[in-house]
Design an enzyme around this catalytic site. Sequence first.
Site, short mmCIF file in Angstrom:
data_model
loop_
_atom_site.label_atom_id
_atom_site.label_comp_id
_atom_site.label_asym_id
_atom_site.label_seq_id
_atom_site.Cartn_x
_atom_site.Cartn_y
_atom_site.Cartn_z
N CYS A 40 -9.09 48.02 -19.93
CA CYS A 40 -8.22 49.01 -19.16
C CYS A 40 -6.65 48.39 -19.52
O CYS A 40 -5.49 49.30 -19.21
CB CYS A 40 -8.58 48.85 -17.79
SG CYS A 40 -9.94 49.42 -17.80
N CYS A 111 0.80 46.62 -11.53
CA CYS A 111 1.24 45.50 -11.98
C CYS A 111 0.94 44.18 -10.29
O CYS A 111 0.55 43.66 -10.30
CB CYS A 111 2.32 45.35 -12.66
SG CYS A 111 2.21 45.79 -13.95
#
Length: 292
Positions: A40, A111
């Site tokens: 991913c 993130c």
Amino acid sequence: MWEYTDKVMDLFYNPQNQGTITDEKEGEKVVSGEVGSIACGDALSLHLKVNEASGEILDAKFQTFGCASAIASSSALTAMLKGKTIDEAMNIKNQDIAGYLGGLPEEKMHCSVMGEEALEAAIFKYKGIEVEVHEEDHEGALVCSCFAITENKIKRVIRENKLETAEEVTNYVKAGGGCGSCLADIDDLIASVYETPEPTAQHIPTTTKPASKLTNLQKITLIQQVLEQEVRPVLAEDGGDVELFDVDGDRVLVTLKGACGSCSSAMATLKGAIEATLKERVSESIVVEEAV
């Protein structure tokens, strides 16, 4: 080109605490939390060394596969963790990681989410809770087939970050960022989240805690009373229950039963429902832990 802060760029070019931890000594415990996948585009392994007596995080390191913001977020998280106790680390959220960096581009907020989830996975492992962190994320209908993101995970991230558009959801968990065919479904999920109360939110009635210092016997009696009269009825509404196991100073050990015993949100129940209530009703210094 993304507009990164100076802090992000510094930690990207000069990352701190990269690597693994192998020097486990007596009285220390090394645990790891892994999230994401290379398929991913992002993956993170967070490694913690913890003093078992004090719960202090003595060292934190990371290994990551990802972009500049993934590396910077992972490095920032390890710097934030050193010196904190496990219980203090539990309060670190993805917004705190982004704040430490002076902000992240909206398109890169996933993130910081990855950092929070890796931290939770490591803490659950340290606590010996044999459930996958956010196990409910892997259940329910698959919404985004490009990145294998489920309905439950999307709803959780919407609630935690107060997201209001499908574009924001894509920025935080990548869902909708592939073929885009699920964007309409994400809009529907956003609407459903704000139409219904958060399922994990539990309102527990509280009253003023005692003004005078309690004896040990009085404290134990009051803890038992609060659990019996205020906490257990709320947990029972969702098929759960709690039983007082022991009281050691300000450490309250409990046993979760029924639906709570097998629920993937057991840690949230311990901290958000039980500990918060006892702090308000009995003492601010109380820490609730699950009896092993």
